[in-house]
Design a protein around this motif. Structure first.
Motif, mmCIF file in Angstrom:
data_model
loop_
_atom_site.group_PDB
_atom_site.id
_atom_site.type_symbol
_atom_site.label_atom_id
_atom_site.label_comp_id
_atom_site.label_asym_id
_atom_site.label_seq_id
_atom_site.Cartn_x
_atom_site.Cartn_y
_atom_site.Cartn_z
ATOM 1 N N TYR A 79 0.783 -1.140 0.093
ATOM 2 C CA TYR A 79 0.078 -0.024 0.007
ATOM 3 C C TYR A 79 0.838 1.226 0.052
ATOM 4 O O TYR A 79 0.404 2.196 -0.301
ATOM 5 C CB TYR A 79 -0.978 0.130 1.263
ATOM 6 N N HIS A 80 1.975 1.421 0.679
ATOM 7 C CA HIS A 80 2.798 2.399 0.504
ATOM 8 C C HIS A 80 3.437 2.958 -0.673
ATOM 9 O O HIS A 80 3.713 3.808 -1.082
ATOM 10 C CB HIS A 80 4.031 2.190 1.541
ATOM 11 N N GLN A 81 3.343 1.985 -1.535
ATOM 12 C CA GLN A 81 3.822 2.096 -3.109
ATOM 13 C C GLN A 81 2.560 2.799 -4.069
ATOM 14 O O GLN A 81 2.688 3.155 -4.954
ATOM 15 C CB GLN A 81 4.333 1.187 -3.864
ATOM 16 N N ILE A 82 1.281 2.772 -3.376
ATOM 17 C CA ILE A 82 0.089 3.160 -4.200
ATOM 18 C C ILE A 82 0.000 4.833 -3.845
ATOM 19 O O ILE A 82 -0.084 5.210 -2.851
ATOM 20 C CB ILE A 82 -1.186 2.735 -3.855
ATOM 21 N N ALA B 54 -7.637 11.899 2.219
ATOM 22 C CA ALA B 54 -7.095 11.940 3.712
ATOM 23 C C ALA B 54 -5.659 11.278 3.610
ATOM 24 O O ALA B 54 -4.573 11.549 4.364
ATOM 25 C CB ALA B 54 -7.814 11.590 4.764
ATOM 26 N N LEU B 55 -5.621 9.983 2.986
ATOM 27 C CA LEU B 55 -4.236 9.202 2.802
ATOM 28 C C LEU B 55 -3.481 9.694 1.984
ATOM 29 O O LEU B 55 -2.219 9.292 1.729
ATOM 30 C CB LEU B 55 -4.850 7.615 2.594
#
Length: 185
Positions: A7-10, A131-132
């Motif tokens: 998810y950190h790569q999206i 918000a993310l």
């Protein structure tokens, strides 16, 4: 068990409009059906459409298109079939009713007037995604009105871009529309 996605790569999420963010105006469709002899309610249509959605999706996948009056008319015939045993129409009658209702409620270049009911929880979900720090890009098969439709229902502010198949010249699931979305992202 596979590893969870990184998810950190999206950084971007692509979202469709119809049946993802908005649904059809069931009040308008119920009124049209009543005008053509099938009395029903918006709530009954919502439930029937939810039951029919797997068939509608399969048909769209088989035909490789969700656009066109025939696709919408067929979808409406599937919805009518799911209204229950009180509706005594054969396949041909359901399709003919679907065609008549489709002709009444669909206006060329105005699908945003038909697909105008924000699905419950949509605004909250879009708020959380932004918000993310995620960029949101809309990718929809429609008639050139998806951006205007998102503006009308108050959702356009969440999107960094909108790709409309009519304006881009290619439909999902083809690769070209996604290439346009990637370029815009």
């Amino acid at each position: 068990m596979s590893e969870p996605p990184p998810y950190h790569q999206i950084d971007t999420v692509f979202l469709d409009a119809g049946n993802t963010l908005v649904s059809i105006d069931f009040e308008r469709v119920a009124a049209a059906m009543s005008a053509h002899g099938l009395a029903t309610t918006p709530e009954a249509l919502r439930r029937a459409e939810a039951k029919a959605r797997p068939r509608i999706s399969r048909r769209a996948h088989e035909r490789r298109s969700t656009e066109g009056e025939d696709a919408f008319a067929a979808s409406l015939s599937f919805v009518v079939e799911e209204l229950g045993p009180g509706v005594q129409l054969d396949d041909g009658e359901r399709l003919e009713l679907g065609r008549r209702v489709s002709a009444q409620v669909r206006e060329p270049g105005a699908s945003d007037r038909l697909w105008c009911w924000p699905l419950p929880g949509t605004e909250e979900a879009l708020t959380r995604l932004t918000a993310l720090g995620l960029s949101l890009v809309g990718v929809s098969n429609t008639d050139g009105t998806v951006a205007r439709g998102r503006e009308t229902v108050g959702l356009r502010r969440f999107f960094d871009g909108v790709i409309d198949s009519h304006e881009g010249g290619s439909e999902k699931p083809g690769a070209a529309i996604y290439q346009s979305a990637l370029e815009q992202a």
